[in-house]
Design an enzyme around this catalytic site. Structure first.
Site, PDB file in Angstrom:
ATOM      1  CE1 TYR A 196     -50.947  23.065   3.481  1.00 57.00           C
ATOM      2  CE2 TYR A 196     -49.725  24.829   2.427  1.00 57.00           C
ATOM      3  CZ  TYR A 196     -50.604  24.399   3.396  1.00 57.00           C
ATOM      4  OH  TYR A 196     -51.116  25.310   4.254  1.00 57.00           O
ATOM      5  CD  GLU A 197     -46.156  18.476   5.674  1.00 59.64           C
ATOM      6  OE1 GLU A 197     -45.868  19.653   5.408  1.00 59.64           O
ATOM      7  OE2 GLU A 197     -45.298  17.627   5.993  1.00 59.64           O
ATOM      8  N   GLY A 198     -48.025  16.351   1.304  1.00 60.29           N
ATOM      9  CA  GLY A 198     -48.474  15.066   0.772  1.00 60.29           C
ATOM     10  C   GLY A 198     -49.890  15.194   0.252  1.00 60.29           C
TER      11      GLY A 198
END
Lengths: 592, 592
Positions: A434-436
């Protein structure tokens, strides 16, 4: 069940001796005197060990549930959340105007590590709120700030970030959630968002969703995206809660880990939303918080592995199995403890040398964010933008590896949920995604950050490393064990950068095929640098006649391990990078 | 939900073209004609895809349960088990005397890969039985063989291996389960065993436990251990089932994965047991099956990652996200498929090049076992003993990494249990632990196998590599891409062995501190060798004017990837090894 003790001594070392925060010229750092910061860390450590850690495994087992549209968090989370509110922890590094304590971000980061280590899933309710607050602080109107921030800083209300849709993850330009302007200046938000961490729960009176949606007139792709505030309950003029907004939880996802956090499918059915920041600038506005958000996930990556390491050490000391090859060490027992075995030590040293290096790296990164935010230092901003994908990608990959390694120390017992070691591995796994996702971090690093501002920041990084080596070149205690390996690793990083420059212009794939290796190569050089700086501080303390010799000698030995046994990875990463695009791109898509 | 297609074409390539089984001088290999082996593999592939794969995710979700002392397997397992019995799959490589088909072990291995890939947890019921059969075959009396084997070969009864106790895992010398001799020649077995895979279930009429226990007079430690047959139901003179024996399931463990397999705590309360093999030679007898058992777990390590890879490829082809950096490839769609992105390819190539290399390596290992068992070839026995810890340790570590990498392709969807990718990671994790944790494999390799028979087998390995390189040195198509990297990697391995020889005598820790890296270094050289051999076979096919050009060109490109991007790991492993014991052993136990 696993226990956890906040690594306060190591945090003190990094803050006071490696980064020298109190003497630093970053505005606001003057107050970070050792006695003051230690008192905060100790208080955080107490609540972590006493309140949060005991709920970690039970929260994992129980998970969250959705009943008649209401999300319930695991038993004990409500009381723990009340304790966090009570302690004012969320406002630690937030402005006094909204009820915060205005301490530097670096303190929020150190405290954040402690809370994540104790209970990552629980801490996300607060962590997401923190992110939403930053967005409103940066882009909100005065009115929006007055309406939302005090309640969010106090944790009476929490926040979320709504980006992903079923068909649009990394590629947010494809989102379909739409925002229709209303006569009163508000918008009607309609669409579905997925993977919304802390999307709903029973811990707070209201949830303030920040939602990416497309309003008319913005054009195709990411340019058409705007950011909206969509409260679960509408807020009346007097600040009290009004009617329920048109947003509901469609489902709670069953996940591999972080079961204590409700990952929700959020349905927006003509919900009332308020534009946050400029129309059609939603992506840009969202990305202003990206460095902090990604540093936060990098921090999660290693922080979740810290208790895994701590418990692996305890197990290795207590579990009697086999005899030391160099002669019995526990003659009165039926066997020697695991920790006598070289390969167990190899494993524990891998963990320890990574964790301490990661901590120093992350706190250094936080200090760059402070410098950028508090002094408008464009170079600091450029440096942290460069390092952010490295912090996120490298520390989460290695953090997961570390959790797996700690689990391995337990043998078969590590695979049994009852022991709690599996949870660290399962929880850590999400930080790589997550978050890229980490591949996207590598793309950001090589495709964007390296060349940013004409390559100025990466050059500054190399100059900094070179400067440190030169400055300490006469120090024999540092040279062989720390400076020489750092120099070699840094040369590998430069050679990789050079390869990209020479080949990436003609063929971008030649650079991007090596992007993941470059991210790791860069990470090793950063940790090598942090270890060299840590060694210097430790040698200084020893030379000054410290009363805590054991700590500094351990620090040096751990650093030597990293330099001797981890840093050689840079040569392999470089070799992979220099093999170029051809091996990676050779196959047709149907040949896989 | 994930799907699975058996990689039959690749198995055919390894069997027919790389190993050339039908023309090999291993006794019994003459019948392994392409048409014959393909028919078997296709039949196995059908049952795998149609019967076993559909139960993989549901078995994971449902798990096993213990109710009133009875263990129930997940829905559908009974019917699937009946289908496996019906097909006679368990007897494929077992003696005709007991109802088997007496095919070589290599065929059992190839078929085993297919079944493990389809449903690892399910396949363990059969796999453990297979191991117990081998033990009875090797050490049982005629009477024991007649009583137990026909029913076990047919899967009317299943088998287990009972080694671990709560305080004794690797260190079996500490077990407390005791065996008291009875007047009738049987023993009363009393004690508790844990982590017993397939310990009990509802799939078969009887469960035949093989149990390590201590009988009087054997002395301390492992010397006092004997091996016993303890049936769940006693078997009457006429072969029918009698009364329930004094063995019961105390608990089913909650695990990180392989939920479809019942991992049991087994309580022996004066259960009737029959000595298997010589008294006090239980450890030796157990270890005669070790090469096979460990090869089986190494196989699990990569086999469980094969469907993970297959589904990651499908996802990467279907999921539209972002645009190729070199120009749009799917102009009619809203975005390009993931597979256009270099880092996605890097990831998929890592997976593909490992999996195919691992398959070739494992089947080669199986052929060595056949040669050793069927021709009493001591050199083959020595070689497979040397390679066994490499197969087990390297392939399970890399298999787990591969499952994690495949999960990563899915981004956030990989973390959601609904997609089924998390299960491969969770299932793969156990393979690094059981049948000897990988650190123990490394210890076995460096502490025992390297020096076995005066180092004869490792020398033979180096000679074999050198011979292959020399023999093909004139082949320009092989030289640069395959032979040169293999030579360099093999040199690293030799240098590591030399370092151990020079330093390990004075200080065993100097060798053991590098044991894990050595195991991986060795693994890379083995896969490099397999890829060089595969490349040679592919080039021969292309030169011969094959009709399946695409297959062989893909094979070559995949091999080139492994040599260029994976094999360089050997230099880092060597550097770590050469750093010696000091960095690893520097800290006092209390300094961690």
């Amino acid at each position: 069940m696993p226990t956890y003790t906040a690594p306060i001594r190591d945090m003190e070392f990094v803050l006071n001796e490696v980064l020298g925060v109190a003497a630093s010229d970053v505005p606001g750092y003057g107050e970070l005197e050792p006695g003051f910061t230690s008192a905060i860390l100790e208080e955080a450590g107490k609540i972590a060990s006493d309140v949060l850690t005991p709920l970690n495994a039970s929260g994992d087992r129980e998970g969250c549930r959705l009943e008649n549209g209401v999300v319930y968090t695991p038993k004990g989370f409500k009381e723990a959340f009340a304790a966090m509110k009570e302690g004012g922890w969320n406002g630690l590094d937030l402005p006094e105007d909204y009820g915060g304590q205005n301490l530097p971000y670096i303190m929020g980061t150190a405290v954040g590590e402690i809370f994540v280590s104790a209970n990552m899933a629980f801490n996300m309710y607060q962590g997401l709120t923190h992110g939403a607050i930053s967005a409103i602080l940066a882009h909100g109107t005065d009115d929006q700030k007055q309406t939302f921030l005090p309640k969010m800083v106090s944790l009476d209300w929490t926040g979320t970030m709504n980006l992903t849709e079923p068909h649009a993850g990394t590629d947010l330009g494809m989102i379909r959630t739409k925002a229709e302007p209303q006569k009163d200046g508000s918008y009607r938000i309609t669409g579905q968002k997925i993977f919304i961490s802390a999307g709903d729960h029973d811990l707070a009176d209201n949830v303030i969703h920040l939602v990416l949606a497309k309003a008319p007139g913005g054009g195709e792709g990411t340019r058409g995206i705007s950011l909206f505030i969509v409260p679960k309950f509408l807020v009346k003029e007097d600040g009290t809660l009004g009617e329920r907004n048109g947003v509901s939880v469609g489902n709670i996802e069953e996940k591999m880990g972080i079961h204590g956090n409700a990952t929700c499918v959020m349905n927006y059915d003509g919900a009332t939303g308020y534009l946050l920041g400029e129309l059609h600038k939603g992506m840009r506005n969202m990305f202003t918080m990206m460095n902090e958000a990604r540093l936060g996930v990098g921090l999660q990556g290693y922080a979740v592995a810290e208790p895994a390491y701590q418990n692996a050490v305890t197990y290795a000391r207590d579990r009697l199995q086999g005899r030391a090859v160099t002669g019995t060490e526990n003659p009165s027992g039926p066997a020697d403890p695991l920790i006598v075995h070289p390969d167990i030590r190899r494993n524990l040293m891998d963990q320890k040398s990574f964790l301490e290096g990661a901590r120093a790296f992350t706190l250094w990164g936080a200090s760059l964010i402070d410098r950028a935010h508090r002094s408008d230092d464009k170079d600091a901003e450029g440096m942290i933008s460069l390092l952010t994908p490295v912090i996120k990608g490298f520390l989460t990959d290695k953090g997961f590896e570390t959790a797996v390694a700690a689990q391995q120390v337990y043998g078969g017992h590590g695979y049994i949920e009852e022991q709690g070691m599996s949870q660290f591995t399962r929880d850590a796994r999400i930080t790589m995604i997550y978050e890229g996702a980490n591949g996207v971090q590598a793309l950001d690093l090589v495709g964007r950050k390296l060349a940013a501002d004409g390559g100025k920041h990466v050059m500054a990084f190399f100059e900094m490393v070179k400067g440190f080596i030169k400055e300490n070149d006469g120090d024999d205690a540092l040279k062989k064990d720390f400076l020489d390996p750092l120099k070699a690793a840094s040369k590998d990083l430069q050679a990789a950068g050079m390869f990209f420059m020479q080949n990436g212009m003609k063929n971008p794939n030649a650079a991007l095929a090596g992007s993941y290796d470059f991210m790791h190569l860069f990470g090793h050089v950063c940790l090598g640098l942090m270890w060299a700086r840590s060694a210097k501080a430790a040698l200084a303390a020893l030379a000054g006649g410290t009363g805590d010799k054991a700590f500094y000698e351990t620090k040096l030995a751990t650093g030597r391990y990293y330099m001797a046994r981890q840093l050689p990875m840079t040569t392999t990463h470089l070799a992979r990078i220099q093999s170029g695009a051809e091996p990676v791109m050779a196959l047709a898509a149907e040949a896989f």
